[in-house]
Structures are given as structure tokens and as C-alpha cells.
Design a protein around this motif. Structure first.
Motif, mmCIF file in Angstrom:
data_model
loop_
_atom_site.group_PDB
_atom_site.id
_atom_site.type_symbol
_atom_site.label_atom_id
_atom_site.label_comp_id
_atom_site.label_asym_id
_atom_site.label_seq_id
_atom_site.Cartn_x
_atom_site.Cartn_y
_atom_site.Cartn_z
ATOM 1 N N THR A 130 -34.111 29.179 39.867
ATOM 2 C CA THR A 130 -35.434 29.788 39.752
ATOM 3 C C THR A 130 -35.291 31.193 39.184
ATOM 4 O OG1 THR A 130 -36.347 28.535 41.617
ATOM 5 C CG2 THR A 130 -37.493 30.561 40.985
ATOM 6 N N VAL A 131 -36.039 31.469 38.120
ATOM 7 C CA VAL A 131 -36.081 32.817 37.550
ATOM 8 C C VAL A 131 -37.320 33.506 38.088
ATOM 9 C CG1 VAL A 131 -36.359 34.167 35.450
ATOM 10 C CG2 VAL A 131 -34.791 32.233 35.495
ATOM 11 N N ASP A 132 -37.129 34.646 38.706
ATOM 12 C CA ASP A 132 -38.226 35.424 39.267
ATOM 13 C C ASP A 132 -38.410 36.690 38.435
ATOM 14 O OD1 ASP A 132 -35.595 36.202 40.321
ATOM 15 O OD2 ASP A 132 -36.729 37.790 41.340
ATOM 16 N N LEU A 133 -39.613 36.916 37.947
ATOM 17 C CA LEU A 133 -39.920 38.129 37.204
ATOM 18 C C LEU A 133 -41.046 38.874 37.905
ATOM 19 C CD1 LEU A 133 -39.977 36.861 33.493
ATOM 20 C CD2 LEU A 133 -38.030 37.732 34.803
ATOM 21 N N LEU A 134 -40.847 40.162 38.136
ATOM 22 C CA LEU A 134 -41.917 41.031 38.617
ATOM 23 C C LEU A 134 -42.268 41.963 37.464
ATOM 24 C CD1 LEU A 134 -43.757 41.938 40.929
ATOM 25 C CD2 LEU A 134 -41.983 43.596 41.580
ATOM 26 N N LEU A 135 -43.432 41.711 36.869
ATOM 27 C CA LEU A 135 -43.871 42.452 35.687
ATOM 28 C C LEU A 135 -44.682 43.663 36.129
ATOM 29 C CD1 LEU A 135 -44.931 39.148 34.036
ATOM 30 C CD2 LEU A 135 -43.168 40.603 33.058
ATOM 31 N N HIS A 136 -44.210 44.853 35.797
ATOM 32 C CA HIS A 136 -44.843 46.095 36.244
ATOM 33 C C HIS A 136 -45.932 46.492 35.245
ATOM 34 C CE1 HIS A 136 -41.807 46.694 39.422
ATOM 35 N NE2 HIS A 136 -40.994 46.105 38.551
ATOM 36 N N PHE A 184 -44.076 36.163 38.119
ATOM 37 C CA PHE A 184 -43.875 34.959 37.314
ATOM 38 C C PHE A 184 -42.596 34.288 37.804
ATOM 39 C CE2 PHE A 184 -41.867 32.926 33.553
ATOM 40 C CZ PHE A 184 -42.844 31.977 33.284
ATOM 41 N N LYS A 185 -42.708 33.029 38.208
ATOM 42 C CA LYS A 185 -41.547 32.271 38.666
ATOM 43 C C LYS A 185 -41.535 30.927 37.964
ATOM 44 C CE LYS A 185 -41.117 34.361 43.260
ATOM 45 N NZ LYS A 185 -41.018 34.117 44.722
ATOM 46 N N ILE A 186 -40.324 30.513 37.579
ATOM 47 C CA ILE A 186 -40.209 29.249 36.859
ATOM 48 C C ILE A 186 -38.814 28.676 37.074
ATOM 49 C CG2 ILE A 186 -39.392 30.274 34.687
ATOM 50 C CD1 ILE A 186 -41.240 28.240 33.251
ATOM 51 N N LYS A 187 -38.735 27.369 37.063
ATOM 52 C CA LYS A 187 -37.446 26.697 37.199
ATOM 53 C C LYS A 187 -36.639 26.842 35.906
ATOM 54 C CE LYS A 187 -37.916 24.953 41.372
ATOM 55 N NZ LYS A 187 -37.025 25.364 42.494
ATOM 56 N N ASP A 188 -35.347 27.071 36.073
ATOM 57 C CA ASP A 188 -34.451 27.238 34.938
ATOM 58 C C ASP A 188 -33.213 26.372 35.163
ATOM 59 O OD1 ASP A 188 -33.722 29.214 32.501
ATOM 60 O OD2 ASP A 188 -31.933 28.948 33.742
ATOM 61 N N GLU A 189 -32.796 25.655 34.119
ATOM 62 C CA GLU A 189 -31.661 24.732 34.275
ATOM 63 C C GLU A 189 -30.389 25.461 34.688
ATOM 64 O OE1 GLU A 189 -31.093 22.449 30.773
ATOM 65 O OE2 GLU A 189 -33.029 21.410 30.905
ATOM 66 N N GLU A 190 -30.172 26.651 34.173
ATOM 67 C CA GLU A 190 -28.934 27.379 34.457
ATOM 68 C C GLU A 190 -29.029 28.217 35.722
ATOM 69 O OE1 GLU A 190 -26.162 30.928 32.498
ATOM 70 O OE2 GLU A 190 -27.831 30.061 31.354
ATOM 71 N N LEU A 191 -30.162 28.912 35.918
ATOM 72 C CA LEU A 191 -30.279 29.892 36.999
ATOM 73 C C LEU A 191 -31.023 29.375 38.219
ATOM 74 C CD1 LEU A 191 -31.139 33.030 34.825
ATOM 75 C CD2 LEU A 191 -28.903 32.322 35.695
ATOM 76 N N PRO A 199 -42.180 46.682 31.560
ATOM 77 C CA PRO A 199 -40.984 46.798 32.397
ATOM 78 C C PRO A 199 -40.941 45.676 33.425
ATOM 79 C CG PRO A 199 -42.052 48.940 32.143
ATOM 80 C CD PRO A 199 -43.000 47.919 31.568
ATOM 81 N N VAL A 200 -39.766 45.132 33.672
ATOM 82 C CA VAL A 200 -39.660 43.973 34.543
ATOM 83 C C VAL A 200 -38.422 44.106 35.429
ATOM 84 C CG1 VAL A 200 -38.367 42.630 32.843
ATOM 85 C CG2 VAL A 200 -39.651 41.431 34.597
ATOM 86 N N THR A 201 -38.519 43.591 36.644
ATOM 87 C CA THR A 201 -37.362 43.473 37.528
ATOM 88 C C THR A 201 -37.215 42.010 37.918
ATOM 89 O OG1 THR A 201 -38.803 44.071 39.394
ATOM 90 C CG2 THR A 201 -37.444 45.816 38.436
ATOM 91 N N SER A 202 -35.963 41.602 38.184
ATOM 92 C CA SER A 202 -35.694 40.204 38.501
ATOM 93 C C SER A 202 -34.403 40.110 39.293
ATOM 94 C CB SER A 202 -35.585 39.376 37.214
ATOM 95 O OG SER A 202 -35.057 38.097 37.470
ATOM 96 N N GLU A 203 -34.469 39.505 40.449
ATOM 97 C CA GLU A 203 -33.257 39.319 41.249
ATOM 98 C C GLU A 203 -32.295 38.364 40.548
ATOM 99 O OE1 GLU A 203 -34.161 38.123 45.192
ATOM 100 O OE2 GLU A 203 -35.372 39.908 45.670
ATOM 101 N N ALA A 204 -32.823 37.282 39.972
ATOM 102 C CA ALA A 204 -31.962 36.292 39.327
ATOM 103 C C ALA A 204 -31.246 36.885 38.113
ATOM 104 C CB ALA A 204 -32.793 35.073 38.913
ATOM 105 N N LEU A 205 -31.970 37.642 37.293
ATOM 106 C CA LEU A 205 -31.365 38.210 36.089
ATOM 107 C C LEU A 205 -30.463 39.391 36.418
ATOM 108 C CD1 LEU A 205 -34.330 37.995 33.544
ATOM 109 C CD2 LEU A 205 -32.433 36.404 33.893
ATOM 110 N N ALA A 206 -30.804 40.160 37.457
ATOM 111 C CA ALA A 206 -29.931 41.261 37.868
ATOM 112 C C ALA A 206 -28.590 40.726 38.371
ATOM 113 C CB ALA A 206 -30.615 42.085 38.950
ATOM 114 N N LYS A 207 -28.630 39.576 39.005
ATOM 115 C CA LYS A 207 -27.395 38.957 39.492
ATOM 116 C C LYS A 207 -26.547 38.450 38.332
ATOM 117 C CE LYS A 207 -25.791 35.399 42.735
ATOM 118 N NZ LYS A 207 -26.227 34.348 43.705
ATOM 119 N N LYS A 208 -27.202 37.906 37.305
ATOM 120 C CA LYS A 208 -26.468 37.369 36.160
ATOM 121 C C LYS A 208 -25.937 38.477 35.262
ATOM 122 C CE LYS A 208 -26.801 34.250 32.202
ATOM 123 N NZ LYS A 208 -27.653 33.331 31.408
ATOM 124 N N TYR A 209 -26.687 39.595 35.172
ATOM 125 C CA TYR A 209 -26.297 40.696 34.278
ATOM 126 C C TYR A 209 -26.134 41.991 35.091
ATOM 127 C CZ TYR A 209 -27.982 37.486 30.651
ATOM 128 O OH TYR A 209 -28.179 36.401 29.845
#
Length: 805
Positions: A463-469, A454-461, A490-500
Motif C-alpha cells: 500500500t502506498v500512502d500519500l499525504l498531500l499538503h 491518497f492510498k492505493i495498492k501497489d504490486e511492489e510496495l 509537497p507530499v509525505t509518505s511512510e511507504a516511500l520514505a522507507k523505500k528511499y
């Protein structure tokens, strides 16, 4: 993190049709629908898939109605070349263009539409139900082959990537739902041609490689590829479409068709097809809609295995199976609600006694509803599902989404063949998302495991990328029809891992259908975080929301298009929320369990006093995590919560999970929404949760049936009320514990407090009855939350657990 629970009951009327009770009495959300989160927590509650049928029946019984031409117009609009621009004349155009196919005047690539009439003439002959399957399959596939060549202005083209075909089935299809496996046998299915061919591996071995080799030699030769596909389709139609497929997968099914004979084994045939067809106004069949009153208010039926069938079957026999609904359809009256409750109660008990029940035992509408539940569960974020019920020469289209169910008026497809052809014409032009599949969640294989991207544009980040397991063992799925349909993945995300970067326990995505009219969970959590900044009892004890997104397509849109009354009542939209991963309270026992549970209570009471009402205290919503070597409790899931400054009950969905709801809320008034939801109700839920977890789990696992107590609580509200009231009054010691056990003494002390409180309130009510309104509520004198909680914390066993190390 686990999803919330929202079990409902058969005995509760819809909010919209509560005609016998003044709307001014509504003080909380009435209970309005069926399966819901009892099916979201199969593993936690310990239920088996067959035991969910009465709740599916409850959903089906609430189905709305629409005219079939309204549905055909809506489906054609979706299949048009410009779905966003309304074309009011598509139905009339299509009627005219399909007439040559109906009248045997059209041929396509060696297939003549004359075969449709030949197959239908075989279909109308007397015989058993399964005699229907072959002729109907042949007629449908011949029609699809011809309709593929029909051009209608404003309509799209057939979708080659799907190449829909009708496949006879009546073979077992299996699917896993958390800890349980279901088995269904739909009579016929619509599915992509490649999926149908894959179910006959003996006929395709060695062919794929040759075809791929030919394709490499003729990459640009589209005509040759089309010719091969046509031959593949015709070969399957001739050899296997009426055969027995092996291992069809629910994820591939586009629609199910279920057949019934009005009179089983009838010797009189059905009226033959006319000599020719014209485009005519809709003529409703004798039974315009499949009756549902018997699902709402049927009397308990006998064990059909010991009952002789009547010599003269009722004319309604086709609409009432020999299982849950053999009784005559109830036509209303003052006793219908009571009978409805009795029906679900008896059905639930029978299913528990005989978990081997098959779909043959149940009403065709419930049976098809179970197929819809399988289709929802097989793919992620499904928007809606279509199925078809066929009784003799009449078919009904059924539309399912998370707001509810809609059945169309029937089509006599023998006498009114053009409408059936228009239906096939529209479906043949459906992309996968037109079938209700969510186009935002893209299937992907990662290290041999099924996932979704799942990928979507986000105003702050950006592109948010989610890999849903989605194949992960810890995924929590939903099995049911209407409701939130929560999935936790369970989910992994490069964008969210970078932010958190400090989130090391992992992340989960919560995907659910929330009611539009409710304050959304992200909004509730924003207020919760403000409170956490001021109160240590809340800080660190709430879920950490990392990111969220709300989809913009409400379920009400289809109801508006179909002209269904009150289209926005209970309308839902899809949410995806990403949280820090938490651990379930069911992993804990003894003092560790008590500590986490008490931390959640302290968080809850602070939030309540600050104006955030959780309202859904249940084991899946009590979580924990490690911090600095200590376990930290978390009060989780706020999608059914409310704020103190809201003017009144919002939404159409009952808040609470039946096995853990306070007794006041399980009464008829409580289920109608006439009992205000108070703090003591949530605190009582905490007590039921502690009893459930401490007595039913050992070594992080649910005890087997026969060794664990309280299975009888997993029922409708009426039954659960009775069972829990007996437990509270008698406090029988479960076989898995001992009366001298500290945990049992603790529970006994807590429930003694609850009993004394309930008795005192009712005594006061009777004493004051002569000076009070007749409908005064026993909870009108609400205690201060701190005072009420202190009644428990003063207990000796509570103090012992608090002080022990």
C-alpha cells in the motif's frame, strides 16, 4: 519542482478543423487551446487573475455541442442504481414520473408542487435581470423537495449527505491562486444544504449544539433525524435561500447558474407557463446553442464606459456582453483568424491596463467559464464541472473537463418544464464523485491544515500512502479550463520514505491530466534514466521519479456517451507522479544562475542527441539541488517531451510556453504545427529563459511591475512574437540593469548570435527561392547541435562567466 508551462494563443485553429492547410504539412503539434500553463505559473510569470480571461475565452470559443437529451441520459445513467449497466429507457421513465410535479399534482411534507407554477409566473414578468433570481430559486427548491419522493425504477435515491439546494448568491466569493486572489459573483449556486446554512451564521447559532444533543438522545431514531433535516431545509427555503449568503466557499459549490436578460430592462414579459405539461419530443428553442463565433473572431470593441448604448438593442444582445465581445458575431471568412488574434491581443492589453475589470464586462459564456476555473481550482484532481447559463426562459447545460468544453442544446424550461425537472431529478441523486470530485483524494485535517490523503495498492510496495499538503505555501496550483492542469504539492509518505531513506530534501507530487495519445512522462523518464547511465552530463541532472500511478478513466468516455465527434482527439487521463523535491532557478542570480542554467543546457543537448526531445524549456522546468556542497542543475518536466523514434507529432497539445518559445514557433506556421521543432528552437528558449530570470528577479523574488522588464511577452503568440523580435533587434537596456553589467553583455552576445543565425537563414532562403519550393522552411538546413551551441560558448562573455569563481 514546478509544473511545466504550455501557454497557447487565440490565433491558432484546432488541429481537427485545420481545413485550409494540408495535414501533410504538420511537423509538430499545433497549438490547440487556451489558458493552460500561463495560469499554472501565476507567480513565475507575474500575471494577475483578470489577465487570464482572454485565454479562458479561447477555451470557451472551442466548445463542442451535444443534444440536451443525450446529456440528460448521461446524467441519469450516472445517478442510476447501476451506473455501469446502460439503461436506455431511463429518460422516458423519468419524464412520466415527473409530470405530476410539473402539473401541480404532487405534495411532499407540506410542500405542494403548485408553488412551482406560481414561482414561474412571477419569473416571466418583465423587469431587470436580478428579478429572475428569487422566483427561479423558489421554483427549483420546491421541485427538489417534491422530486426527492419520486421513485423511478433503476434510479438511485437522493443523497442525504449532500441534500442539494439552490441558493441565491450574487455576492462576492474569493479564492487565492498562488500569489493572486480572485473575486467572482455567480448569480445562483447549487450546493449542499449544510454549506448553504453555514453562510447564515446568525440563524444557526445555538441550534447545532441542541440538534447534536437531541441526536445523542435519539441515536437510533432515524425518523426523528429525517424530520429535523426536513424542517431545517424548509426553514432555509423560506428564510434564506433567496437571501444574501456570507463567505460561500468555492470548494462547496456543486454548480453555478448565471442569468442574462436577452434585452436588459425589457418591458415585455416572457411567454407564460402552459396550463398543463405532457412528455413530448424535444423542441429546440429559437437559439438552440449559445453562439461562440464572436468569441473567436470579434473585432476590437470600444471602451464601453465611454459608449452610449444603442436605442434599439440587437436581438443577440443577450449573448454578447458589453465587455470583451460587444461586436457582432462573425460569420466566417478569410479574415476571421486575423481578427481573432487582434481580439485577444487587444483584450490582453486592456486587462493589463485595468486589472480591476469585473465579470460584468465579459460575455456570459466566458463569465461562466471563469466560475468553472474557480471550481476546478478549489478541489484536488477534479474530473469535470457542470454549470448552467440561463437567458430569459432558456437554459444551457455546460460541461467542462480537461479535454475541453461541451455545451448542450437549450431547454425552454418554462414551456418544457419536464426536461428541467428530469435534470434536477438526476442531479439530486449525485454523489460527490458524480459532480466530478475525485473520490481518491480524501480531505483531511493535519495540525489545523487542510490536506488530502491518497492510498492505493501497489504490486511492489503493498500500500502506498500519500499525504498531500494542499495548504502548503509551496503548492503550485492551476487556474484554467482545458489542458494538463498541473498541480505540484509537497507530499509525505511512510511507504516511500522507507523505500528511499536517502531522500532528505522532501518529496513533491505532480498531479496532471496528460494526453492519452502521448508517450507518458514515466515512459520518457525511463529512457532518460537509461541515457543518464551512459552520460555524466545527464547523470544527476534529471528528476528522480520515486513512484507514479495512472488513473484509468479517460475524458473521452463522456464524449462517446454524448455522441460528440472525434471523442478521442485530445483525450486525457489523470497522472500522479512523486519526485524528489527540487528548488527553482529563480532563487539564483549572477554566476550561480549561469552555472545551473549551463548544466541544464549540457543535459538537454545530450538528451537531444540521444533521441529525447524536451520541447518545453521554461524557467519552471530549470531546477537545482545541493549535492556534496555543490549546486546541481536539473532539466525537469518531461510530460510534453517526445522520442526520436516516434512516427510523427503525437497529442493535441502545443509544446512550449509562449514567453520562452523560439520566434520561428511563434509565427502563424509555427502555431499551426507546420514548423518542425528543432534543437536550435530549444536552445533559443534557454536564452529567453536566462533573460527572463536574470532581469526580473532580485533576492529570490519577482520584481514589482514597473521595475521589471518583459511583461509584454505574457501575451498571445502574435503579440509575443512582435515584442521579442523588437527586443532581439534593438536590445534596449532594461531600467533594472546597466549596459556595462556582465550579465547584460552576456545576454547581448547571445542574442546577437541568434539574430545573425536568423538573418543568415532568411538570406539563404531568398537567394534560393527561384530554385526551391515556395513553402520551403527557413529551418530546413538544421545545424549539428554541437556546432550551433559552440557559436554561443565562443562568446567572450560566456567564457568569462564559465571561468569566473
Amino acid at each position: 519542482m514546478s509544473p511545466p508551462s504550455d501557454t497557447s494563443t487565440l490565433s491558432t485553429p484546432l488541429r481537427a478543423n485545420a481545413t485550409t492547410h494540408d495535414a501533410s504539412n504538420i511537423k509538430s503539434t499545433p497549438n490547440s487551446r487556451g489558458a493552460a500553463a500561463i495560469s499554472e505559473n501565476i507567480g513565475v510569470l507575474g500575471v494577475k487573475v483578470p489577465e487570464l480571461r482572454p485565454w479562458i475565452q479561447r477555451d470557451v470559443a472551442q466548445a463542442k455541442q451535444c443534444k440536451v437529451d443525450s446529456m440528460l441520459r448521461a446524467l441519469l445513467q450516472r445517478a442510476s442504481s447501476d451506473p455501469k449497466t446502460i439503461q436506455s429507457d431511463l429518460l422516458e421513465k423519468c419524464f412520466e414520473e415527473v409530470l405530476p410535479v410539473c402539473n401541480g399534482q404532487f405534495s411532499s411534507k407540506g410542500i405542494s408542487s403548485l408553488g412551482i407554477k406560481t414561482a414561474l409566473e412571477q419569473y416571466v414578468n418583465p423587469g431587470k435581470e436580478n428579478n429572475f433570481y428569487g422566483p427561479f430559486t423558489k421554483a427549483t427548491n420546491i421541485a427538489l423537495a417534491c422530486l426527492a419522493e419520486i421513485k423511478v425504477e433503476g434510479m438511485g435515491d437522493p443523497v442525504p449527505a449532500i441534500d442539494m439546494i439552490c441558493q441565491q448568491n450574487d455576492q462576492p466569493m474569493y479564492q487565492t491562486h498562488q500569489t493572486e486572489t480572485s473575486m467572482r459573483k455567480p448569480d445562483l449556486v447549487l450546493l449542499p444544504l449544510n454549506s448553504a446554512c453555514a453562510a447564515f451564521p446568525a440563524d444557526t447559532d445555538g441550534q447545532e449544539g441542541k440538534q447534536q444533543g437531541d441526536k445523542r438522545d435519539n441515536e437510533t431514531d432515524t425518523a426523528m433525524d429525517d424530520d429535523k433535516n426536513d424542517k431545517k431545509r424548509k426553514t432555509h427555503m423560506d428564510a434564506n435561500a433567496t437571501g444574501k449568503p456570507k463567505n460561500l466557499a468555492w470548494k462547496d459549490i456543486l454548480a453555478c447558474l448565471e442569468f442574462k436578460r436577452k434585452t436588459p430592462g425589457r418591458t415585455k414579459g416572457i411567454a407564460s407557463p402552459p396550463t398543463s405539461y405532457t412528455a413530448t419530443d424535444y423542441v429546440p428553442p429559437k437559439r438552440e446553442y449559445l453562439p461562440l463565433e464572436h468569441l473567436k473572431a470579434a473585432a476590437p470593441e470600444p471602451d464601453t464606459s465611454k459608449t452610449t448604448a444603442p436605442s434599439k438593442p440587437s436581438s443577440d444582445a443577450a449573448f454578447q456582453s458589453s465587455g470583451l465581445t460587444t461586436a457582432k458575431a462573425h460569420l466566417g471568412g478569410s479574415g476571421s483568424k486575423r481578427k481573432a488574434a487582434d481580439t485577444l491581443e487587444s483584450a490582453t492589453k486592456r486587462l493589463k491596463a485595468n486589472s480591476a475589470n469585473t465579470d460584468v464586462d465579459i460575455d456570459v459564456t466566458v463569465q461562466t467559464g471563469l466560475y468553472a476555473a474557480e471550481m476546478f481550482a478549489s478541489n484536488l484532481g477534479v474530473n469535470y464541472v457542470l454549470n448552467i447559463i440561463v437567458v430569459d426562459d432558456v437554459m444551457w447545460i455546460w460541461y467542462y473537463d480537461r479535454q475541453g468544453i461541451i455545451q448542450c442544446s437549450g431547454i425552454n424550461f418554462i414551456q418544457d418544464l419536464p426536461r428541467f425537472m428530469v435534470l434536477l431529478y438526476a442531479l439530486q441523486r449525485f454523489e460527490l464523485h458524480d459532480w466530478g470530485r475525485n473520490k481518491d483524494f480524501l480531505p483531511a485535517q493535519v495540525e489545523g491544515k487542510q490536506c488530502h490523503e491518497f492510498k492505493i495498492k501497489d504490486e511492489e510496495l503493498g500500500t502506498v500512502d500519500l499525504l498531500l499538503h494542499t495548504s502548503h505555501d509551496e503548492r503550485v496550483t492551476h487556474y484554467g479550463l482545458q489542458s494538463r492542469a498541473t498541480n505540484v504539492v509537497p507530499v509525505t509518505s511512510e511507504a516511500l520514505a522507507k523505500k528511499y531513506p536517502n531522500v532528505r530534501d522532501g518529496m513533491v507530487a505532480k498531479i496532471f491530466w496528460g494526453e492519452e495519445s502521448r508517450t507518458s512522462e514515466p515512459e520518457i523518464l525511463k529512457r532518460v534514466e537509461e541515457i543518464a547511465n551512459e552520460h555524466d552530463s545527464v547523470r544527476d541532472h534529471i528528476p528522480q521519479l520515486l513512484w507514479h500511478h495512472t488513473f484509468t478513466d479517460p475524458t473521452s468516455a463522456m464524449r462517446k456517451a454524448l455522441g460528440v465527434p472525434e471523442p478521442t482527439t485530445g483525450s486525457r487521463v489523470l497522472f500522479i507522479l512523486v519526485f524528489r523535491k527540487l528548488r527553482p532557478i529563480t532563487e539564483l542570480h549572477g554566476k550561480d544562475l549561469f552555472d545551473i542554467w549551463y548544466q541544464c543546457i549540457l543535459c538537454h543537448i545530450t538528451l537531444w542527441k540521444e533521441g529525447v526531445y524536451h520541447r518545453d524549456v521554461s524557467p519552471p522546468n530549470l531546477m537545482w539541488y545541493w549535492k556534496d556542497g555543490k549546486r546541481i542543475g536539473v532539466l525537469n518536466d518531461y510530460d510534453l517531451s517526445s522520442l526520436a523514434d516516434e512516427p510523427g507529432p503525437r497529442g493535441n497539445e502545443r509544446t512550449g510556453t509562449v514567453p520562452f518559445m523560439a520566434l520561428d514557433l511563434l509565427t502563424e506556421k509555427g502555431q499551426r504545427g507546420e514548423v518542425k521543432h528543432l534543437y536550435r528552437h530549444d536552445l533559443e528558449s534557454f536564452m529567453w529563459c536566462f533573460a527572463w530570470v536574470s532581469m526580473r528577479y532580485e533576492n529570490k523574488a519577482l520584481l514589482p511591475r514597473g521595475l521589471r522588464p518583459f511583461d509584454e511577452w505574457v501575451a498571445d503568440a502574435v503579440t509575443c512574437f512582435k515584442e521579442k523580435l523588437v527586443f532581439q533587434n534593438c536590445m534596449p537596456v532594461p531600467a533594472c540593469t546597466h549596459e556595462d553589467d556582465l550579465m547584460w553583455k552576456f545576454l547581448a552576445g547571445c542574442f546577437l548570435v541568434l539574430k545573425k543565425d536568423a538573418d543568415n537563414r532568411h538570406y539563404r532562403r531568398f537567394q534560393d527561392l527561384s530554385d526551391s519550393e515556395a513553402d520551403q522552411q527557413p529551418n530546413a538546413d538544421e545545424l549539428d547541435p554541437d556546432v550551433f551551441l559552440s557559436r554561443f560558448t565562443r562568446c567572450k562573455s560566456w567564457r568569462l562567466l564559465s571561468e569566473s569563481k
